[in-house]
Enzyme design. Structure first.
Site, PDB file in Angstrom:
ATOM      1  N   HIS A 211       1.123  -0.972   0.405  1.00 43.11           N
ATOM      2  CA  HIS A 211       0.343  -0.075  -0.264  1.00 43.11           C
ATOM      3  C   HIS A 211       0.829   1.125  -0.130  1.00 43.11           C
ATOM      4  O   HIS A 211       0.567   1.357  -0.715  1.00 43.11           O
ATOM      5  CB  HIS A 211      -1.281  -0.125   1.026  1.00 43.11           C
ATOM      6  CG  HIS A 211      -1.682  -1.429   1.148  1.00 43.11           C
ATOM      7  ND1 HIS A 211      -2.971  -1.776  -0.096  1.00 43.11           N
ATOM      8  CD2 HIS A 211      -2.173  -2.036   2.394  1.00 43.11           C
ATOM      9  CE1 HIS A 211      -3.355  -2.587  -0.100  1.00 43.11           C
ATOM     10  NE2 HIS A 211      -3.008  -2.565   1.645  1.00 43.11           N
TER      11      HIS A 211
ATOM     12  N   ASP B  93      -4.886  -8.165  -3.873  1.00 37.51           N
ATOM     13  CA  ASP B  93      -4.748  -8.142  -2.428  1.00 37.51           C
ATOM     14  C   ASP B  93      -6.850  -8.853  -2.302  1.00 37.51           C
ATOM     15  O   ASP B  93      -6.499  -9.465  -1.638  1.00 37.51           O
ATOM     16  CB  ASP B  93      -5.251  -6.601  -2.159  1.00 37.51           C
ATOM     17  CG  ASP B  93      -5.475  -6.451  -0.352  1.00 37.51           C
ATOM     18  OD1 ASP B  93      -5.464  -7.306   0.619  1.00 37.51           O
ATOM     19  OD2 ASP B  93      -5.327  -5.256   0.294  1.00 37.51           O
TER      20      ASP B  93
END
Ligand SMILES: [Zn+2]
Length: 458
Positions: A274, A325
């Protein structure tokens, strides 16, 4: 036996080439890639060929949750309320369920053009939080799912010990993830042995986040990994949400990425997943460290995380890769489109991530994320060149959106055009896994997946 394949067009490290003859050894590696060659009796590839995309961040079981959390909440929904729903969902998952869901996911990934996955695996224990008789049970099921579906794998067992910064007690919803350093060390050693048998699999480690791991534990986990393999990949979630940055500041006086840069000497082994909320110094520091920023555009969009500082990070030669993810989407081309669109919406400009005038954005994004993903996964992938694994994607040149395109124009069209099925055939380690969009085990897997979903949703 060495096998030969002939591509009329292929993306080689030096650029697009015509009439490429690939020789693939019995080890599944490319022995030679020769442009301007004659086809001879080589198998003819049925479209332009590009390297398969590494998926650098996967929580396989979350594939089964996609679409289940799209309902309004009292003050609007958030990452934190989504996380609560996720904890409830995984209460009932058995190791069998995880294997079925992961197999289905990996087949979908292969069909979409991903050829290696990094599995950030934290669901270690039974629903009561008790270790299974085989401590590494669930991790072994993930490795088996990858093997059976033909997906190459970097398995990242996750160390998770706390509920927030400063060693806060974990919540009951986290009990399936929690390990002592000792217990985790045993899981890591055991899974390192599991993947050793398969040349398309390797081990790495993932301290979950600065929320879940104390500084002492973080250092101990890295040291435990180094004792097994000093070059193994190390992945960590950081700075996904503004609240995490605020909590980190009140705990340490430092922002999460700055803390990692100061305390852990990040290098090319590291993938910071991220890294959404970075100030200018963190952005430069992460770029200079040689670590990869693990971007997950559809999940970050789904969870309302925020925008990554892409323009300044890429100007500073920062490395990026993409991850599915939570698997709100299973499509590398869509991830890349959304990554760029996020920047356009934020900066009110076009072609934000193109570094030089006239450069193809699609080509740059695809090559950049292939290279970053390969580094983050610690495997010899991401390039169609001698010594690299024969992981490739044959694009579907019959899709109208790719009509008459060539070179990087194909990637611009596949990423930014109205392409529904850009992928025709997919090879991993010299074995065909997808032909004409079909995976040989697709039907059987879907049947098992439906049965699991039927139970979980009722
Ligand atoms: Zn994650």
């Amino acid at each position: 036996m060495t096998k030969s394949y002939f591509a009329e067009a292929a993306m080689l490290p030096a650029g697009w080439a015509r009439d490429v003859l690939f020789e693939v050894g019995p080890d599944g590696l490319i022995a030679r890639a020769t442009p301007r060659a004659a086809a001879g009796d080589a198998e003819r590839l049925r479209g332009p060929v590009i390297p398969g995309m590494p998926n650098l961040h996967s929580h396989a079981f979350q594939r089964a949750m996609a679409g289940l959390t799209e309902k309004g909440g009292p003050q609007g929904d958030s990452f934190w309320s989504w996380r609560k729903l996720m904890y409830g969902f995984l209460e009932n998952l058995t190791p069998d369920d995880v294997e079925v869901i992961a197999t289905q996911l990996y087949i979908e990934m292969l069909r979409a053009g991903y050829t290696t996955a990094a599995e950030f695996h934290y669901l270690h224990h039974d629903p009561k939080g008790q270790p299974y008789a085989n401590l590494a049970e669930v991790g072994e099921r993930i490795a088996a799912a990858a093997r059976h579906s033909g997906m190459a794998l970097t398995l990242l067992p996750v160390f998770y010990a706390h509920g927030n910064f400063g060693g806060v007690e974990p919540t009951p919803g986290q009990r399936r993830f929690i390990n002592s350093l000792d217990g985790f060390g045993r899981i890591l050693e055991s899974l390192a042995k599991t993947v050793q048998a398969d040349p398309s699999q390797r081990i790495g480690v993932a301290p979950h986040s600065l929320r879940a791991v104390t500084p002492e534990e973080l250092k101990a986990v890295v040291a435990a990994m180094e004792r097994i393999d000093a070059r193994a990949p190390i992945h960590i979630h950081a700075a996904e949400q503004q609240k995490e940055v605020d909590d980190c500041l009140s705990w340490s006086g430092t922002r999460p990425v700055a803390w990692l840069l100061d305390q852990m000497q990040l290098d090319a082994r590291w993938c910071v997943v991220h890294a959404t909320h970075m100030d200018a110094n963190e952005t430069k520091g992460l770029a200079r460290s040689g670590a990869v920023a693990g971007l997950c555009p559809t999940t970050e969009g789904d969870l309302g995380d925020g925008f990554f500082n892409a323009a300044s990070y890429l100007r500073a030669s920062g490395k990026i890769g993409i991850g599915g993810d939570s698997h709100a989407a299973v499509d590398p081309f869509l991830e890349l489109r959304l990554f760029e669109y996020g920047q356009r919406l934020k900066l009110e400009r076009r072609n934000v991530l193109a570094l030089a005038i006239g450069d193809s954005l699609g080509g740059q994004l695809y090559r950049g994320t292939c290279a970053g993903g390969a580094q983050a996964l610690g495997q010899n992938i991401g390039q169609l060149a001698e010594g690299f694994r024969a992981d490739w994607v044959v694009l579907n040149g019959d899709d109208p959106a790719l009509a008459e395109q060539s070179g990087d124009g194909l990637l611009d069209a596949a990423i930014f055009g109205p392409v529904r099925a850009p992928v025709r055939d997919v090879m991993v380690a010299g074995q065909w896994q997808v032909r004409d969009g079909v995976h040989a085990q697709g039907e059987a897997s879907l049947k098992r997946y439906r049965a699991v979903m039927k139970r979980l949703l009722n």
